[in-house]
Write an enzyme that holds these catalytic residues in place. Structure first.
Site, mmCIF file in Angstrom:
data_model
loop_
_atom_site.group_PDB
_atom_site.id
_atom_site.type_symbol
_atom_site.label_atom_id
_atom_site.label_comp_id
_atom_site.label_asym_id
_atom_site.label_seq_id
_atom_site.Cartn_x
_atom_site.Cartn_y
_atom_site.Cartn_z
ATOM 1 N N TYR A 36 29.252 48.800 66.349
ATOM 2 C CA TYR A 36 29.283 48.620 67.803
ATOM 3 C C TYR A 36 30.702 48.399 68.302
ATOM 4 N N HIS A 51 37.220 59.344 53.189
ATOM 5 C CA HIS A 51 36.919 59.922 54.503
ATOM 6 C C HIS A 51 36.299 58.856 55.408
ATOM 7 N N ASP A 78 52.054 43.423 81.084
ATOM 8 C CA ASP A 78 52.020 43.754 79.658
ATOM 9 C C ASP A 78 50.907 42.940 79.012
ATOM 10 N N LYS A 94 22.179 51.394 79.688
ATOM 11 C CA LYS A 94 23.460 52.081 79.899
ATOM 12 C C LYS A 94 23.223 53.555 80.214
ATOM 13 N N THR A 145 20.845 49.529 75.383
ATOM 14 C CA THR A 145 21.518 50.825 75.304
ATOM 15 C C THR A 145 20.878 51.796 76.281
ATOM 16 N N TRP A 173 32.271 53.978 51.480
ATOM 17 C CA TRP A 173 33.027 53.097 52.388
ATOM 18 C C TRP A 173 32.364 51.734 52.463
ATOM 19 N N SER A 187 45.194 42.936 60.961
ATOM 20 C CA SER A 187 45.676 43.664 62.127
ATOM 21 C C SER A 187 44.632 43.655 63.239
ATOM 22 N N SER A 188 43.376 43.932 62.883
ATOM 23 C CA SER A 188 42.326 43.978 63.913
ATOM 24 C C SER A 188 42.128 42.625 64.563
ATOM 25 N N GLU A 197 30.561 46.101 63.305
ATOM 26 C CA GLU A 197 31.617 47.105 63.226
ATOM 27 C C GLU A 197 31.211 48.407 63.918
ATOM 28 N N SER A 256 31.903 54.938 81.340
ATOM 29 C CA SER A 256 31.597 54.315 82.620
ATOM 30 C C SER A 256 32.728 54.479 83.627
ATOM 31 N N ARG A 273 22.443 61.472 50.343
ATOM 32 C CA ARG A 273 23.847 61.561 50.730
ATOM 33 C C ARG A 273 24.717 61.252 49.515
ATOM 34 N N HIS A 306 19.136 45.934 58.547
ATOM 35 C CA HIS A 306 18.416 47.205 58.668
ATOM 36 C C HIS A 306 19.079 48.289 57.810
ATOM 37 N N HIS A 307 20.229 47.970 57.252
ATOM 38 C CA HIS A 307 20.834 48.903 56.291
ATOM 39 C C HIS A 307 20.297 48.663 54.889
ATOM 40 N N HIS A 342 27.534 45.961 60.570
ATOM 41 C CA HIS A 342 26.803 46.386 61.748
ATOM 42 C C HIS A 342 27.568 46.102 63.035
HETATM 43 C C1 HEA Z 1 34.283 57.510 62.496
HETATM 44 C C2 HEA Z 1 34.138 58.334 62.028
HETATM 45 C C3 HEA Z 1 33.889 59.639 61.388
HETATM 46 C C4 HEA Z 1 34.302 60.871 61.827
HETATM 47 C C5 HEA Z 1 35.115 61.197 63.048
HETATM 48 C C6 HEA Z 1 33.792 61.803 60.862
HETATM 49 C C7 HEA Z 1 33.999 63.181 60.952
HETATM 50 C C8 HEA Z 1 33.468 64.120 60.067
HETATM 51 N N1 HEA Z 1 32.672 63.851 58.980
HETATM 52 FE FE1 HEA Z 1 32.162 62.013 58.301
HETATM 53 N N2 HEA Z 1 31.667 60.161 57.621
HETATM 54 C C9 HEA Z 1 31.968 58.971 58.200
HETATM 55 C C10 HEA Z 1 32.622 58.789 59.402
HETATM 56 C C11 HEA Z 1 33.165 59.819 60.164
HETATM 57 N N3 HEA Z 1 33.104 61.152 59.871
HETATM 58 C C12 HEA Z 1 31.482 57.884 57.404
HETATM 59 C C13 HEA Z 1 31.611 56.394 57.716
HETATM 60 C C14 HEA Z 1 30.871 58.461 56.295
HETATM 61 C C15 HEA Z 1 30.178 57.758 55.139
HETATM 62 C C16 HEA Z 1 31.085 57.667 53.966
HETATM 63 C C17 HEA Z 1 30.369 57.139 52.788
HETATM 64 O O1 HEA Z 1 29.302 57.671 52.441
HETATM 65 O O2 HEA Z 1 30.860 56.174 52.208
HETATM 66 C C18 HEA Z 1 31.000 59.900 56.465
HETATM 67 C C19 HEA Z 1 30.478 60.826 55.562
HETATM 68 C C20 HEA Z 1 30.489 62.192 55.769
HETATM 69 C C21 HEA Z 1 29.756 63.137 55.001
HETATM 70 C C22 HEA Z 1 28.772 62.804 53.904
HETATM 71 C C23 HEA Z 1 29.437 62.767 52.596
HETATM 72 C C24 HEA Z 1 28.487 62.405 51.538
HETATM 73 O O3 HEA Z 1 27.528 61.672 51.791
HETATM 74 O O4 HEA Z 1 28.700 62.882 50.422
HETATM 75 C C25 HEA Z 1 30.060 64.396 55.484
HETATM 76 C C26 HEA Z 1 29.500 65.655 54.973
HETATM 77 O O5 HEA Z 1 29.388 66.599 55.629
HETATM 78 C C27 HEA Z 1 30.983 64.212 56.572
HETATM 79 C C28 HEA Z 1 31.544 65.237 57.319
HETATM 80 C C29 HEA Z 1 32.357 65.048 58.423
HETATM 81 C C30 HEA Z 1 32.973 66.124 59.145
HETATM 82 C C31 HEA Z 1 32.880 67.578 58.806
HETATM 83 C C32 HEA Z 1 33.671 65.535 60.178
HETATM 84 C C33 HEA Z 1 34.477 66.261 61.222
HETATM 85 O O6 HEA Z 1 34.085 65.797 62.483
HETATM 86 C C34 HEA Z 1 35.941 66.060 61.008
HETATM 87 C C35 HEA Z 1 36.705 66.971 61.928
HETATM 88 C C36 HEA Z 1 38.161 66.747 61.918
HETATM 89 C C37 HEA Z 1 39.040 67.515 61.234
HETATM 90 C C38 HEA Z 1 38.628 68.575 60.324
HETATM 91 C C39 HEA Z 1 40.477 67.240 61.350
HETATM 92 C C40 HEA Z 1 41.220 68.469 61.716
HETATM 93 C C41 HEA Z 1 42.371 68.589 60.818
HETATM 94 C C42 HEA Z 1 43.225 69.607 60.892
HETATM 95 C C43 HEA Z 1 43.084 70.692 61.872
HETATM 96 C C44 HEA Z 1 44.333 69.632 59.955
HETATM 97 C C45 HEA Z 1 44.168 70.704 58.942
HETATM 98 C C46 HEA Z 1 43.110 70.383 57.990
HETATM 99 C C47 HEA Z 1 42.516 71.247 57.158
HETATM 100 C C48 HEA Z 1 43.064 71.493 55.801
HETATM 101 C C49 HEA Z 1 41.257 71.955 57.515
HETATM 102 N N4 HEA Z 1 31.231 62.872 56.726
HETATM 103 C C1 HEA Z 2 28.962 53.977 66.674
HETATM 104 C C2 HEA Z 2 28.242 53.742 65.730
HETATM 105 C C3 HEA Z 2 26.761 53.502 65.689
HETATM 106 C C4 HEA Z 2 25.847 53.247 66.699
HETATM 107 C C5 HEA Z 2 26.088 53.104 68.173
HETATM 108 C C6 HEA Z 2 24.579 53.098 66.047
HETATM 109 C C7 HEA Z 2 23.391 52.821 66.752
HETATM 110 C C8 HEA Z 2 22.208 52.494 66.121
HETATM 111 N N1 HEA Z 2 21.958 52.533 64.783
HETATM 112 FE FE1 HEA Z 2 23.225 53.166 63.345
HETATM 113 N N2 HEA Z 2 24.563 53.529 61.889
HETATM 114 C C9 HEA Z 2 25.906 53.770 62.026
HETATM 115 C C10 HEA Z 2 26.599 53.777 63.218
HETATM 116 C C11 HEA Z 2 26.022 53.520 64.453
HETATM 117 N N3 HEA Z 2 24.701 53.281 64.698
HETATM 118 C C12 HEA Z 2 26.517 54.037 60.766
HETATM 119 C C13 HEA Z 2 27.998 54.341 60.524
HETATM 120 C C14 HEA Z 2 25.510 53.970 59.821
HETATM 121 C C15 HEA Z 2 25.579 54.248 58.325
HETATM 122 C C16 HEA Z 2 26.349 53.288 57.542
HETATM 123 C C17 HEA Z 2 26.359 53.719 56.086
HETATM 124 O O1 HEA Z 2 25.353 53.456 55.414
HETATM 125 O O2 HEA Z 2 27.338 54.334 55.650
HETATM 126 C C18 HEA Z 2 24.308 53.625 60.544
HETATM 127 C C19 HEA Z 2 23.083 53.402 59.934
HETATM 128 C C20 HEA Z 2 21.981 52.888 60.589
HETATM 129 C C21 HEA Z 2 20.837 52.378 59.924
HETATM 130 C C22 HEA Z 2 20.608 52.305 58.401
HETATM 131 C C23 HEA Z 2 20.023 53.559 57.930
HETATM 132 C C24 HEA Z 2 19.927 53.599 56.452
HETATM 133 O O3 HEA Z 2 20.958 53.524 55.786
HETATM 134 O O4 HEA Z 2 18.810 53.719 55.970
HETATM 135 C C25 HEA Z 2 19.971 51.943 60.889
HETATM 136 C C26 HEA Z 2 18.643 51.341 60.625
HETATM 137 O O5 HEA Z 2 18.097 50.690 61.399
HETATM 138 C C27 HEA Z 2 20.611 52.200 62.170
HETATM 139 C C28 HEA Z 2 20.047 51.910 63.408
HETATM 140 C C29 HEA Z 2 20.697 52.084 64.612
HETATM 141 C C30 HEA Z 2 20.086 51.773 65.904
HETATM 142 C C31 HEA Z 2 18.690 51.287 66.132
HETATM 143 C C32 HEA Z 2 21.040 52.025 66.833
HETATM 144 C C33 HEA Z 2 20.893 51.807 68.330
HETATM 145 O O6 HEA Z 2 22.004 51.133 68.842
HETATM 146 C C34 HEA Z 2 20.671 53.066 69.101
HETATM 147 C C35 HEA Z 2 20.232 52.774 70.497
HETATM 148 C C36 HEA Z 2 20.185 53.972 71.383
HETATM 149 C C37 HEA Z 2 19.095 54.630 71.789
HETATM 150 C C38 HEA Z 2 17.738 54.271 71.321
HETATM 151 C C39 HEA Z 2 19.186 55.822 72.695
HETATM 152 C C40 HEA Z 2 19.259 55.531 74.164
HETATM 153 C C41 HEA Z 2 18.145 54.707 74.678
HETATM 154 C C42 HEA Z 2 17.268 55.105 75.629
HETATM 155 C C43 HEA Z 2 17.356 56.426 76.304
HETATM 156 C C44 HEA Z 2 16.239 54.114 76.060
HETATM 157 C C45 HEA Z 2 14.835 54.463 75.798
HETATM 158 C C46 HEA Z 2 14.553 54.485 74.368
HETATM 159 C C47 HEA Z 2 13.483 54.006 73.764
HETATM 160 C C48 HEA Z 2 12.491 53.099 74.403
HETATM 161 C C49 HEA Z 2 13.193 54.381 72.367
HETATM 162 N N4 HEA Z 2 21.838 52.773 61.937
HETATM 163 CU CU LIG Z 3 23.611 48.966 61.643
#
Ligand code: HEA
Ligand code: HEA
Ligand SMILES: [Cu+2]
Ligand code: CUA
Lengths: 536, 294, 370
Positions: free
Chosen positions: A259, A78, A107, A333, A330, A143, A171-172, A257, A270, A452, A304-305, A255
């Site tokens: 962003y 997933h 293009d 923005k 952020t 993942w 590809s990316s 990734e 925007s 989790r 920070h992860h 990380h």
């Molecule tokens: C970019 C990404 C993205 C998006 C869009 C989503 C979308 C969703 N994710 Fe997540 N998710 C991740 C990225 C994302 N996720 C990542 C990176 C992890 C961590 C993995 C890891 O731990 O390694 C994670 C892990 C994660 C967990 C934790 C699993 C665990 O720790 O054990 C859960 C649990 O609730 C969850 C739920 C969902 C749900 C309910 C949606 C919903 O928003 C999805 C909604 C969309 C659909 C449902 C599609 C609709 C399909 C149809 C209509 C077709 C018919 C289908 C059916 C049979 C119903 N996701």
């Molecule tokens: C699109 C993806 C996305 C984005 C934008 C972010 C944004 C941020 N993430 Fe997140 N992050 C993930 C995707 C993302 N993250 C994913 C996928 C994981 C889990 C990976 C995995 O383990 O599977 C993760 C996990 C993750 C962790 C690790 C947690 C853990 O495993 O224990 C941390 C720790 O620092 C973190 C921090 C942050 C911070 C500080 C931001 C900041 O960029 C947020 C900044 C934004 C704001 C703060 C709000 C707006 C700001 C204001 C209104 C200004 C005023 C605010 C203040 C002065 C406070 N993220």
């Molecule tokens: Cu990060």
């Protein structure tokens, strides 16, 4: 940019070929953009279906449907499919469709390579999915594929996963190179960098993130491959390596990734907010600088992860401070979007609804990001559902939200037709409510101590999990409506104006209602560019 | 072609062929590693498809280029493309260098009890944290993957073959630059001799590298010699691979020079390869300093 | 009457406290100074975020309500203000710095393990914890309790501590500063007890440390917090925190029990004894991989039913259980199980699942093979 270009030379000025071959041979940015978008959409459904399996198993305590090993496969695939198969290709698709139109080009700069960038994906996806049918099953190590669970302790099918990641990375990288070359070289001669629309800017910056980060991921999986098969010991302490080294390399990629998945989203928002506020974007140049700062910072916060891996204290302090800093650009923005709305003359068509809810919900995700960024507090948050809630708020109601918003916003330009606004509003409210029912309770679960990646849990987590699952099913169902709206628009939509949104600015709206096959055969004039610029 | 026009290339089959090629190659490789007897053949097939694709794709581009279909804008796009491709390669190597620095500065000392790891040595009887000799320190150990550690009897000396190789590669950078100057001045014979010199130097480098591998392997330094062996072979190995590719590319360029494909002011093919070669050169300097010397 | 009200009132308090405990939705305050500091940080940062949200969302909602086209508003045209930009860059920085200062203090305190009075070593295994008290010479394995295991696949009602109970609890003295040395034998695990504010990765080949000083007697539960394979969700942690006196008693009892186990290995065992003990050992230690019915998981864990080793040479069978197999999940049980247990489990494996080898292995044979 000295060439004054006049007319386009094309081998196929009679328009596209017919049939399947059109899609296989195409070098056209719109065709390739569509391929990417449909591919991404398919992957959302597949990845989403896996999420549904996860939510069904977690509906109540006990194992009812699947076994723990398969649960881990579901979680892992997933995450992988959503990140690499859905969100990233969707943004590349949007980039392909929109960038040439926005910068007044016919293009992409390297159209044949563009084709290859796309046509690697189905093969990579195919290899990845085929692991389900192999002995030992699909990847089940998350993942993030931490060693040694993914090296010594993983089944043979893992090597197929490794090669799939190689292909996805390839590809990316090609996609990113293409976008850089396009933006820097194909831009209308009269368009300065600071005239570029923000979507183009954010994609340009994202490309640098991709080129810097993806090869590092390739390096990581290569080391995994040799550790698994050729006796190297990068991630094995017996030979002087360290499993934590894997995490450093992975997150150096991982990380940036995340962003990569949000910067283009910032770009999309925007565009939409000023359009429906009928007011110029507030703080254009600070938006550009903020995006660049976020990109820069994203390279220096990776650990920070890893706050609980036992890093030296100095490292933890540094990574905490750097992480907290990201809140500043952020925030800029967010404040700029709010200021754009301020004293605007707003209407709330579907794209705007998605954009506004993006700002709300992304901010919630950003705040929980800030909280997990506080190193000592992350001791309690790490690897719990609080983190799951955090990243779904930024990924689903951030990245995915912006993609849906972009779809509604530019659909008229892509198809020349208008979608059904009423249905789109129903869809929006359905989705926005259910997604919060789905992910908000996960904050509570995490704080209450639910780790989790577990297939079963103790009783005190039962209620919120059930609520979350119900939200999940409702949100999943919203995709059926979404699919209907898009297909209905393509087939039966009413013809749209060239500029269907009253307040819209941008070169793409000066094209025909359904943008012509090659966007700009003659580059736009300075006057037109200035008129359509966000920076005025 | 007219400088005033955009160039938009025709549709093409090469990418899909390329995708089939790499996918076949990888699937074959994975099966080969898992002991399937047919894995190797599938790999070879995939490789052949890739080579076919590259020949086809590049000849089409060369044909289009020589028939004047490209303008300076296309040329610039190629340049952007090539330079960022090289940058991505830099980042790929950076991952391996990072592994080297990490192991050397952090994980190996930690295993010896440095920093907040004062208890870790309890797990490792008699281990001394000294870089390069890491394998000496873990005799008889079995890696987590189950293979026995290979203990080298001797270390690689930086000032033998590696130093010679450094000189060769640096020299080849110079000869290539001479070839470029000759190209810009339009002296075809000179270009050819300098190019040949560059290729010879490259081939010599590879020859010495193989000899050195032979010695090292004979002395017991293998991929399975712990992290030193791992980083040593992976870094020098990937570098050697890049040199090989570079030599092949130079050979193609030599052929194209003979065919008269390049003019004094239109020779992106040549320049792209030259950039690549210089990049390979710089990586080697890093290798020499951090892998062999320090 | 007043007694009744106070009783009722008391009941309400108890019930609501209970409900709160069972359906918690905030972080625990825990029972160590660290966990309380973390809770404090968590709440501070949370309220700051809420405050910022109220301002930002407030402005936005106001704008959404008032600045609508349908209200006849004509859009303004401003799009820049260096002052505003500066303001909302500087103010967040100040807020962040004010968060970073207390956070740093807590972090430094958390990492300083130098004041420990005693040391415990914790080793993660797929999927159980091993606890060693090096000075006291105590060592034991802690598995998910059979009660919970039985309930996982049954549709029955699950009991209160479902999945959060183990066969051997870790026992620690109250009010003592304890250093935890944490490592792993296979993949990365993570030892997490929320009430202690300790969450530390167990990395194979390295030893991490953490410290706790627990203020309250009680039983505390936690779980493995790093994905470690199939049964990651089933390796809980239970800690009994007891008075110092009770702790001393417990240590004594463990040391006596150890002597008894040693005695067991020299006696000759009867077949039924071996098999029934073997089944117990198998179910707690081996079944998570090789399966209750010995079928394993294809491609990941081999079946023991009809396996060449379990139906072949006894020496090889003893050897693989004693020494494990490097490069696979099959760990060495030399230091985990006693002679009697290993003899029993091997006997069991050679008899069960239709293996029908019928040979008996005595603890002395294991002792000899060590
Ligand atoms: C970019 C990404 C993205 C998006 C869009 C989503 C979308 C969703 N994710 Fe997540 N998710 C991740 C990225 C994302 N996720 C990542 C990176 C992890 C961590 C993995 C890891 O731990 O390694 C994670 C892990 C994660 C967990 C934790 C699993 C665990 O720790 O054990 C859960 C649990 O609730 C969850 C739920 C969902 C749900 C309910 C949606 C919903 O928003 C999805 C909604 C969309 C659909 C449902 C599609 C609709 C399909 C149809 C209509 C077709 C018919 C289908 C059916 C049979 C119903 N996701
Ligand atoms: C699109 C993806 C996305 C984005 C934008 C972010 C944004 C941020 N993430 Fe997140 N992050 C993930 C995707 C993302 N993250 C994913 C996928 C994981 C889990 C990976 C995995 O383990 O599977 C993760 C996990 C993750 C962790 C690790 C947690 C853990 O495993 O224990 C941390 C720790 O620092 C973190 C921090 C942050 C911070 C500080 C931001 C900041 O960029 C947020 C900044 C934004 C704001 C703060 C709000 C707006 C700001 C204001 C209104 C200004 C005023 C605010 C203040 C002065 C406070 N993220
Ligand atoms: Cu990060
Ligand atoms: Cu052990 Cu998760």
């Amino acid at each position: 940019m000295t060439t004054a270009t006049a007319t386009a030379h094309t081998d196929d000025h009679h328009g596209p070929e017919k049939g399947l071959m059109r899609w296989i041979k195409t070098t056209n940015h719109k065709d390739i953009g569509s391929l990417y978008l449909w591919f991404a959409f398919t992957m959302v459904l597949i990845g989403g279906a896996m999420a549904m399996v996860i939510r069904m198993e977690l509906f109540q305590p006990g194992m009812q449907l699947i076994d723990p090993q398969f649960f881990n496969q579901m979680t892992t695939m997933h995450g992988l499919i959503m990140v690499f198969g859905a969100i990233m290709p969707a943004f590349v698709g949007l980039g392909n469709w929109l960038i040439p139109m926005m910068i007044g080009a016919p293009d992409m700069a390297l159209p044949r390579m563009n084709n290859w960038s796309f046509w690697i994906l189905p093969f990579a996806g195919g290899i990845l999915l085929s692991t389900f049918f192999m002995e030992g099953g699909a990847p089940a190590f998350g993942w993030t594929f931490y060693a040694p669970l993914s090296t010594t302790f993983a089944p043979d099918s893992t090597d197929f996963f490794i090669f799939a990641v190689h292909l996805l990375g390839f590809s990316s990288i090609m996609g990113a190179i293409n976008i850089i070359a396009t933006v820097l070289n194909m831009r209308a001669p009269e368009m300065k960098l600071m005239d570029m629309p923000l979507f183009v800017w954010t994609w340009l910056i994202t490309s640098f993130l991709l080129i810097g980060a993806m090869p590092v991921l390739a390096g990581a999986v290569t080391m995994m491959l040799t550790d698994r098969n050729f006796g190297t010991t990068f991630f094995d302490a017996t030979g002087g390596g360290d499993p934590v080294l894997f995490q450093h390399i992975f997150w150096f990629f991982g990380h940036p990734e995340v962003y990569i998945m949000i910067l283009p989203a910032f770009g999309v928002i925007s565009h939409i907010v000023p359009t429906f506020a009928r007011k110029p974007l507030f703080g254009y140049s600070s938006m550009v600088y903020a995006a660049a700062s976020i990109a820069f910072l994203s390279y220096i916060v990776w650990a920070h992860h890893m706050f609980s891996t036992g890093m030296p204290v100095a490292g933890e302090l540094y990574f905490m401070y750097a992480t907290m800093l990201i809140a500043v650009p952020t925030g800029v923005k967010v404040f700029n979007w709010v200021s754009t709305m301020w004293r605007g003359s707003m209407t709330f068509e579907a794209p705007m609804l998605w954009a506004i809810s993006f700002v709300f919900l992304f901010m919630i995700g950003g705040f929980s990001g800030l909280m997990v960024g506080i190193a000592p507090a992350d001791i309690q948050y790490h690897d719990t559902y609080f983190v799951v809630a955090h990243f779904h708020y930024v990924l689903v109601t951030g990245a995915l939200w912006s993609i849906i918003a972009a779809t509604f916003y530019w659909l008229p330009k892509w198809t020349g037709k208008m979608y059904n606004e009423t249905l789109a509003k129903v869809h929006f409210w359905w989705a926005v409510i259910s997604v919060n029912v789905l992910f908000f309770p996960q904050h509570f679960l995490g704080l209450a101590g639910m780790p989790r990646r577990i297939p079963d849990y103790s009783l005190q987590f039962a209620d919120f999990n059930m609520i979350s699952s119900i939200g999940g099913f409702a949100f999943g169902a919203s995709f059926i409506l979404f699919t209907y709206i898009v297909i209905d628009c393509i087939r039966n939509g009413k013809p749209a104006d060239a500029r269907p949104w009253e307040g819209a600015k941008g070169l793409e709206w000066t094209l025909e209602p359904k943008a012509q096959y090659h966007s700009f055969n003659t580059p736009p004039t300075r006057a037109l560019i200035e008129k359509e610029s966000q920076n005025s | 072609m007219n400088e005033q026009e955009y160039y938009v290339p025709s549709g093409t089959y090469w990418p899909i062929i390329g995708s089939i090629g790499v996918a076949t190659l990888f699937v074959g490789f994975a099966n080969q590693m898992h002991g399937a007897s047919w894995g190797g053949s599938i790999m070879a097939l995939g490789f052949a498809i890739l080579v076919f694709m590259m020949f086809g794709w590049f000849s089409q581009v060369v044909k289009e280029s020589t028939s004047g279909m490209y303008n300076s804008q296309v040329d610039r796009s190629f340049r952007w493309g090539m330079s960022w491709f090289i940058f991505s390669e830099v980042m790929f190597f950076a991952a391996f260098f990072a592994a080297l620095f990490y192991a050397r500065q952090l994980s190996v000392p930690w295993l010896g009890g440095a920093d907040n790891n004062m208890f870790t040595p309890e797990l490792w009887d008699g281990f001394r944290a000294t870089w390069q000799q890491i394998a000496f320190n873990t005799p008889g150990a079995t890696l987590q993957s189950g293979t026995a550690v290979s203990v080298p009897t001797q270390l690689v000396d930086a000032w033998g073959l590696p130093a010679l190789n450094t000189a060769l590669l640096l020299l080849s950078g110079v000869t290539l630059t001479f070839a470029h100057h000759a190209l810009r001045a339009g002296h075809r014979n000179k270009i050819i001799s300098w190019l040949v010199a560059t290729i010879v130097l490259g081939v010599l480098f590879l020859g010495f590298q193989i000899t050195e591998y032979g010695h090292a392997y004979h002395d017991g330094l293998k991929l399975t010699s712990g992290i030193y062996g791992s980083t040593f072979y992976m870094l020098t190995g990937f570098h050697g691979f890049h040199v090989t590719v570079g030599v092949l590319m130079l050979t193609v360029i030599l052929y194209r020079v003979q065919k008269g494909h390049f003019s004094a002011d239109n020779h992106f093919g040549f320049e792209g390869v030259a950039w690549y070669w210089h990049f390979v050169d710089v990586v080697w300097l890093g290798l020499f300093i951090f892998v062999y010397w320090l | 009457m007043s007694r009744l009200t106070s009783l009722l009132g008391g009941l309400v308090v108890i019930v609501s406290a209970n409900v709160f405990a069972e359906y918690g939705f905030n972080m625990t305050q825990g029972v160590t100074s660290i966990s309380r500091d973390i809770y404090g940080l968590h709440m501070t940062v949370f309220w700051i975020c809420v405050a910022i949200s109220i301002i930002v969302f407030g402005v936005m909602i106001y704008s959404l309500v008032v600045h609508r086209k349908s209200q006849g508003v004509v859009a303004a045209n401003f799009h820049e203000s260096t002052k505003a930009e500066l303001l909302w860059t500087v103010v967040p920085i100040i807020i962040l710095v004010s968060m970073a200062i207390p956070a740093s203090t807590v972090l430094i305190d958390l990492e300083d393990t130098s004041k420990a009075e005693m040391t415990i070593k914790i080793t993660g295994h797929q999927w159980k914890w091993q606890y060693d008290y090096p000075k006291e010479g105590i060592s034991f394995i802690s598995n998910l309790k059979q009660d919970s295991k039985d309930l996982i696949y049954s549709g029955n009602n699950r009991h209160k501590n479902y999945l959060l109970e183990v066969d051997n609890n870790l026992v620690l003295p109250v009010d003592t500063s304890i250093r935890l040395l944490i490592t792993s034998n296979d993949v990365i695990h993570n030892w997490w007890v929320p009430d202690f504010g300790v969450k530390q990765d167990a990395n194979p080949g390295f030893i991490n440390d953490a410290w706790v000083q627990i203020d309250e007697i009680g039983t505390y539960r936690g779980q493995c917090a790093e994905l470690c394979g199939k049964d990651h969700g089933f390796m809980p942690i239970v800690v009994d925190v007891v008075s110092k006196a009770d702790y001393a008693k417990w240590v004594l009892k463990q040391q006596t029990a150890k002597a008894a186990t040693l005695a067991k290995s020299s006696k000759t065992w009867r077949e039924e004894e071996l098999i029934s003990l073997g089944q117990k050992v198998y179910n707690t230690n081996c079944s998570s991989c090789h399966g209750i019915t010995g079928k394993g998981i294809s491609g990941v864990f081999p079946a023991l039913k009809g396996s060449p080793i379990a139906t072949g040479d006894i020496k090889k069978h003893i050897s693989i259980v004693l020494h494990g197999k490097a490069g696979t999940a099959m760990a060495s049980y030399k230091n985990i199980l006693g002679d009697a247990d290993i003899a029993a489990v091997i006997t069991f494996e050679r008899t069960a699942f239709g293996n029908q080898m019928g040979d008996l292995i005595q603890p002395v044979q294991i002792k000899a093979a060590r």
